[in-house]
Design an enzyme around this catalytic site. Structure first.
Site, PDB file in Angstrom:
ATOM      1  N   GLU A 185      -6.422  46.740 -18.060  1.00  0.00           N
ATOM      2  CA  GLU A 185      -6.567  47.859 -17.119  1.00  0.00           C
ATOM      3  C   GLU A 185      -5.237  48.359 -16.813  1.00  0.00           C
ATOM      4  O   GLU A 185      -4.728  49.269 -16.348  1.00  0.00           O
ATOM      5  CB  GLU A 185      -7.529  47.503 -15.990  1.00  0.00           C
ATOM      6  CG  GLU A 185      -8.913  47.814 -16.675  1.00  0.00           C
ATOM      7  CD  GLU A 185     -10.112  47.242 -15.581  1.00  0.00           C
ATOM      8  OE1 GLU A 185      -9.635  46.242 -14.942  1.00  0.00           O
ATOM      9  OE2 GLU A 185     -10.987  48.113 -15.660  1.00  0.00           O
TER      10      GLU A 185
ATOM     11  N   ALA B 144      -8.216  40.142 -13.539  1.00  0.00           N
ATOM     12  CA  ALA B 144      -8.104  39.706 -11.978  1.00  0.00           C
ATOM     13  C   ALA B 144      -8.560  38.340 -11.590  1.00  0.00           C
ATOM     14  O   ALA B 144      -8.693  37.593 -12.691  1.00  0.00           O
ATOM     15  CB  ALA B 144      -9.297  40.491 -11.491  1.00  0.00           C
TER      16      ALA B 144
ATOM     17  N   GLY C  43      -8.511  43.039 -16.045  1.00  0.00           N
ATOM     18  CA  GLY C  43      -7.613  43.745 -15.299  1.00  0.00           C
ATOM     19  C   GLY C  43      -6.257  43.758 -15.933  1.00  0.00           C
ATOM     20  O   GLY C  43      -5.439  44.812 -15.733  1.00  0.00           O
TER      21      GLY C  43
ATOM     22  N   GLU D  23     -15.241  41.516 -18.861  1.00  0.00           N
ATOM     23  CA  GLU D  23     -16.024  41.454 -17.636  1.00  0.00           C
ATOM     24  C   GLU D  23     -17.387  41.357 -17.885  1.00  0.00           C
ATOM     25  O   GLU D  23     -18.289  40.814 -16.727  1.00  0.00           O
ATOM     26  CB  GLU D  23     -15.730  42.830 -16.656  1.00  0.00           C
ATOM     27  CG  GLU D  23     -14.270  42.867 -16.340  1.00  0.00           C
ATOM     28  CD  GLU D  23     -13.527  43.605 -17.166  1.00  0.00           C
ATOM     29  OE1 GLU D  23     -13.796  43.554 -18.346  1.00  0.00           O
ATOM     30  OE2 GLU D  23     -12.417  44.019 -16.592  1.00  0.00           O
TER      31      GLU D  23
HETATM   32  N1  T1G Z   1      -9.023  34.060 -12.973  1.00  0.00           N
HETATM   33  C1  T1G Z   1      -8.832  32.857 -12.339  1.00  0.00           C
HETATM   34  N2  T1G Z   1      -8.497  31.945 -13.055  1.00  0.00           N
HETATM   35  C2  T1G Z   1      -8.722  32.176 -14.336  1.00  0.00           C
HETATM   36  C3  T1G Z   1      -8.900  33.052 -14.905  1.00  0.00           C
HETATM   37  C4  T1G Z   1      -9.254  34.117 -14.130  1.00  0.00           C
HETATM   38  N3  T1G Z   1      -9.221  35.584 -14.422  1.00  0.00           N
HETATM   39  N4  T1G Z   1      -8.821  33.120 -16.498  1.00  0.00           N
HETATM   40  C5  T1G Z   1      -8.657  31.741 -16.586  1.00  0.00           C
HETATM   41  N5  T1G Z   1      -8.380  30.768 -15.404  1.00  0.00           N
HETATM   42  C6  T1G Z   1      -8.336  29.556 -15.236  1.00  0.00           C
HETATM   43  C7  T1G Z   1      -9.165  28.607 -15.858  1.00  0.00           C
HETATM   44  O1  T1G Z   1     -10.480  28.542 -15.029  1.00  0.00           O
HETATM   45  C8  T1G Z   1      -8.578  27.411 -15.981  1.00  0.00           C
HETATM   46  O2  T1G Z   1      -8.592  26.827 -14.743  1.00  0.00           O
HETATM   47  C9  T1G Z   1      -7.259  27.804 -16.296  1.00  0.00           C
HETATM   48  O3  T1G Z   1      -7.060  29.308 -15.864  1.00  0.00           O
HETATM   49  C10 T1G Z   1      -7.036  27.972 -17.913  1.00  0.00           C
HETATM   50  O4  T1G Z   1      -8.164  28.872 -18.605  1.00  0.00           O
HETATM   51  C11 T1G Z   1     -10.815  44.218 -12.147  1.00  0.00           C
HETATM   52  C12 T1G Z   1     -12.888  42.448 -12.429  1.00  0.00           C
HETATM   53  C13 T1G Z   1      -7.463  33.825 -20.776  1.00  0.00           C
HETATM   54  C14 T1G Z   1      -8.791  33.226 -22.973  1.00  0.00           C
HETATM   55  O5  T1G Z   1     -12.711  37.202 -17.925  1.00  0.00           O
HETATM   56  O6  T1G Z   1     -10.912  34.012 -21.178  1.00  0.00           O
HETATM   57  O7  T1G Z   1     -10.590  41.352 -14.570  1.00  0.00           O
HETATM   58  O8  T1G Z   1      -9.668  24.632 -15.479  1.00  0.00           O
HETATM   59  O9  T1G Z   1      -9.073  26.928 -19.990  1.00  0.00           O
HETATM   60  O10 T1G Z   1      -9.062  28.325 -22.994  1.00  0.00           O
HETATM   61  O11 T1G Z   1     -11.891  44.894 -14.016  1.00  0.00           O
HETATM   62  O12 T1G Z   1      -9.123  31.552 -19.539  1.00  0.00           O
HETATM   63  O13 T1G Z   1      -7.060  24.762 -15.715  1.00  0.00           O
HETATM   64  O14 T1G Z   1      -8.206  25.026 -13.200  1.00  0.00           O
HETATM   65  O15 T1G Z   1      -9.988  29.466 -20.071  1.00  0.00           O
HETATM   66  O16 T1G Z   1      -6.383  29.003 -22.940  1.00  0.00           O
HETATM   67  C15 T1G Z   1     -11.442  39.322 -16.469  1.00  0.00           C
HETATM   68  C16 T1G Z   1     -11.034  34.968 -18.313  1.00  0.00           C
HETATM   69  C17 T1G Z   1     -11.857  38.831 -15.313  1.00  0.00           C
HETATM   70  C18 T1G Z   1     -10.659  36.375 -18.708  1.00  0.00           C
HETATM   71  C19 T1G Z   1      -7.348  31.550 -21.859  1.00  0.00           C
HETATM   72  N6  T1G Z   1     -10.735  38.369 -17.346  1.00  0.00           N
HETATM   73  N7  T1G Z   1     -10.136  33.835 -18.788  1.00  0.00           N
HETATM   74  O17 T1G Z   1      -8.498  30.590 -22.360  1.00  0.00           O
HETATM   75  O18 T1G Z   1      -7.739  28.466 -20.861  1.00  0.00           O
HETATM   76  S1  T1G Z   1     -12.368  39.973 -14.172  1.00  0.00           S
HETATM   77  C20 T1G Z   1     -11.738  37.381 -17.952  1.00  0.00           C
HETATM   78  C21 T1G Z   1     -10.318  33.627 -20.222  1.00  0.00           C
HETATM   79  C22 T1G Z   1     -11.445  41.364 -14.197  1.00  0.00           C
HETATM   80  C23 T1G Z   1     -11.101  43.810 -13.495  1.00  0.00           C
HETATM   81  C24 T1G Z   1     -12.298  42.522 -13.626  1.00  0.00           C
HETATM   82  C25 T1G Z   1      -9.659  32.237 -20.696  1.00  0.00           C
HETATM   83  C26 T1G Z   1      -8.264  32.926 -21.591  1.00  0.00           C
HETATM   84  P1  T1G Z   1      -8.245  25.174 -14.674  1.00  0.00           P
HETATM   85  P2  T1G Z   1      -8.797  28.472 -19.920  1.00  0.00           P
HETATM   86  P3  T1G Z   1      -7.865  28.940 -22.355  1.00  0.00           P
END
Ligand code: T1G
Length: 685
Positions: free
Chosen positions: A105, A63, A102, A125
């Site tokens: 999911e 998400a 998500g 999450e």
């Molecule tokens: N939402 C918004 N921005 C995100 C994002 C996300 N989920 N993931 C990454 N970014 C932005 C990050 O802030 C950065 O921005 C850029 O993307 C590159 O990220 C409903 C509720 C995928 C392994 O927790 O683990 O789904 O600094 O530097 O090192 O059940 O990003 O460039 O402006 O980390 O190559 C669950 C979170 C969400 C995964 C890539 N998902 N992301 O790593 O790049 S909650 C996560 C990561 C959810 C559902 C629930 C990593 C990555 P900027 P980065 P990276």
């Protein structure tokens, strides 16, 4: 469609392409066209099968975390998955990069999942202080079983494609041509004919008879939660998948999600997610990066060996230099032993150990560092020794090589000025053990070139470190604040608080251990040597060191460690020593409550952070939070000292600092002007 979601056709197979850089997060501007596309394709007779794929470097990574805490825009993810599960035609998720949160999911809403060999799949999450909120806790157990799902969801750790195939999470793994292979997979499924069972209807992997073992596993995981709500909520949601009908379990998951997403702990952990990424940003247009192909490390002791391993673990060839072949051999033998321990634990394969050891080249000749692009010294913590090393490096290092000191305290400007190339000099302050601890304080000296900084920041992330750029002062950010946190420790002991009472106040707060347990772990002799070098004293700690009580390494420190155990046992002799020293100083013991213990340790910690911001030693308050969570174990559920100050109430912190300053006159309680301003404005700017 939209520029974020498009549909292409390959015969009867429709491919829904999501393109929302950088990680294909399921932002509202993706969800809306995605829902429209799936409804259209669901009802279109000419479509025999549907593939969901993503452009760019990864499948949907979750998400959009930036949307949390804002009004929800429909459609949310769950109705999209519900439409997916209404589709009778075969639906296939084509996963590359990461399918997280998500994103996974969404893929679980498909009948099938196929993945590229290097893909990783997970529900992280919990690291944001949340349970999955899109049905992951109810669908994942239906594919991989409740026990496997519990481990994945409570840890938040992704699994690779091969493990996912073995666990039943994906149906095929392809080495290349993912989308093309996904299309032919979908076509084959369509040709075979249905009905195709949605994941929600699969119950064969759910076994209520396994509940006792499940509960046992969940109880063990709960013990490690250390006051965090999300791991407990995750376990409960997965348990519901076993005991409740699907829709009830889904509703229960949603309720848990909505409760936690509005809570302080998730806000704190989401703050840290973005803070870590902000800390790695350097202002400056289009900064170039210098090429780093080989790293030199000077000193093969505890720190040097750990630093060398950190780079080898990231795939970098390392030239390790020591002053003698005996010291070099000892260092290399320690590194070999460390890898052997990882192999014995099963966290490293024999092949990987061989491959990493193959990256090391040992030498006692500085000339052998001439081909290194980055050289890190980890020699004795004395300015004269550091200057001698940098003088030698200045003579042999190639032009443009980055010269880094691992000093914890010393003035990096002074070290840089001792070379002819101050623009190439910076600090890389690793935390021991350097091959394990995530935090890396990157010390920007006055004349350090921005491209040198940008180079090491990128390198740090590549080797799995969490970089924070800090300025030059005694102790930079972390250790300087650690001194402030500990300034009152001795006074508290003399006034009647025992080491275990203070440590318990810390562990009750959520720290992994208290300051005295930490001192015994690190070794009391380190602080003793530093105090003597600076002409300082600590009544209790000095007395313990004079008795050779250095902590765990000597079996005795503030606590006893019987027969090499790491369990800290209170020692009546230490408490008698404290009482005797108090009596010598005419201090009558009193009972000190937990609130006072926190006020006199953590409020000075916040205050020192504010001073560091005022002096621009740290660029952002959130950088300080990143330092303390990744380098010192500040509880993630409280977001770091500066975020926590907001939860605690900065006005309350200022008032209590004023109270203690009036009562004791000690500088550590003098509230900084920025802290006072923050109390009024709510901003650290
Ligand atoms: N939402 C918004 N921005 C995100 C994002 C996300 N989920 N993931 C990454 N970014 C932005 C990050 O802030 C950065 O921005 C850029 O993307 C590159 O990220 C409903 C509720 C995928 C392994 O927790 O683990 O789904 O600094 O530097 O090192 O059940 O990003 O460039 O402006 O980390 O190559 C669950 C979170 C969400 C995964 C890539 N998902 N992301 O790593 O790049 S909650 C996560 C990561 C959810 C559902 C629930 C990593 C990555 P900027 P980065 P990276």
């Amino acid at each position: 469609m939209s520029s974020f979601v498009s549909v292409t056709r390959d015969g009867g197979v429709a491919v829904v392409n999501i393109d929302n850089p950088p990680v294909n997060a399921l932002s509202f501007h993706v969800r809306e066209p995605l829902m429209q596309a799936l409804i259209l394709l669901r009802d279109e007779p000419s479509v025999a099968a549907i593939v969901i794929a993503c452009a760019g470097r990864t499948f949907v990574a979750g998400a959009d975390i930036t949307e949390f805490g804002k009004p929800v825009q429909q459609p949310e993810l769950r109705p999209i998955i519900a439409v997916l599960e209404e589709i009778a035609k075969p639906t296939v998720a084509a996963i590359h990069g990461t399918a997280l949160g998500g994103g996974l999911e969404l893929a679980l809403g498909c009948h099938f999942r196929v993945a590229e060999a290097g893909a990783r799949l997970g529900l992280p999450e919990v690291k944001l202080g949340l349970p999955p909120g899109g049905g992951g806790t109810v669908r994942l157990p239906r594919l991989v079983g409740a026990d496997k799902a519990l481990g994945m969801i409570v840890s938040g750790t992704p699994i690779n494609a091969a493990e996912a195939l073995g666990a039943g999470l994906v149906d095929a793994v392809f080495d290349s041509d993912l989308t093309a292979r996904a299309i032919s997979f979908a076509r084959d499924m369509a040709a075979k004919g249905g009905p195709f069972m949605p994941v929600r209807d699969r119950n064969d992997r759910l076994d209520p008879a396994g509940l006792p073992e499940f509960d046992e596993q969940a109880a063990k995981l709960a013990k490690k939660a250390r006051g965090l709500e999300a791991p407990i909520a995750c376990a409960q949601a997965v348990r519901n998948a076993i005991t409740l009908p699907f829709d009830e379990a889904l509703a229960a998951e949603r309720k848990l999600f909505l409760k936690l997403v509005a809570g302080d702990q998730s806000r704190a952990q989401r703050h840290l997610f973005f803070a870590e990424r902000e800390a790695a940003k350097i202002s400056g247009k289009d900064l170039s990066r210098r090429k780093v192909a080989r790293v030199g490390v000077i000193g093969a002791g505890t720190m040097g060996g750990g630093i060398a391993m950190a780079f080898a673990n990231g795939g970098y060839p390392v030239t390790l230099l020591e002053t003698s072949s005996e010291a070099l051999e000892r260092g290399l033998a320690t590194i070999d032993r460390n890898y052997a321990v990882s192999v014995a634990r099963g966290s490293l394969s024999e092949d990987a150990k061989r491959q990493r050891l193959g990256l090391f080249k040992g030498t006692t000749d500085y000339g052998d560092l001439a081909d290194c692009d980055l050289i890190v010294e980890a020699v004795f913590e004395e300015m004269a020794v550091k200057k001698d090393v940098f003088g030698r490096l200045d003579a042999v290092a190639k032009s443009g090589a980055i010269l880094a000191t691992n000093t914890s305290y010393l003035d990096v400007n002074e070290i840089a000025a001792s070379t002819s190339r101050p623009q190439d000099v910076l600090g890389l302050h690793f935390f021991s053990p350097a091959n394990v601890m995530k935090l890396l304080e990157i010390v920007r000296a006055e004349r350090t070139d921005a491209d040198a900084l940008a180079t090491v920041v990128e390198l740090a992330r590549r080797i799995g470190k969490v970089p924070v750029i800090v300025g030059v002062c005694h102790g930079f950010v972390g250790n300087r604040m650690l001194a402030a946190r500990g300034a009152e420790s001795e006074a508290l002991l003399l006034e009647g608080a025992t080491p275990s009472r203070i440590d318990r106040a810390f562990t009750d707060f959520g720290w992994p251990m208290g300051p005295f347990q930490m001192g015994d772990l690190a070794g009391l002799d380190i602080g003793w040597r530093n105090r003597k070098a600076r002409g300082q004293t600590a009544v209790i700690a000095d007395a313990l060191c004079e008795q050779g009580r250095f902590g765990q390494k000597t079996g005795r420190g503030f606590y006893l460690y019987e027969n090499g155990s790491r369990v800290s046992v209170p020692d009546p002799d230490v408490e008698a020593l404290i009482r005797a020293k108090a009596a010598e100083n005419g201090i009558a013991p009193r009972t000190i409550g937990a609130d006072e213990l926190i006020e006199r340790t953590l409020y000075p910690l916040v205050n020192e952070g504010a001073k560091i911001l005022e002096e621009k030693i740290a660029a952002r308050a959130s950088d300080i939070d990143v330092v303390w969570v990744n380098g010192y174990g500040f509880p993630v559920g409280k977001g770091g000292p500066m975020f926590w100050a907001g939860l605690e109430g900065v006005d309350k912190i200022v008032a209590r600092l004023d109270h203690w300053h009036e009562r004791t006159g000690r500088q550590v309680f003098r509230a900084s002007p920025l802290l006072r301003r923050m109390a009024e404005t709510g901003s650290w700017e």
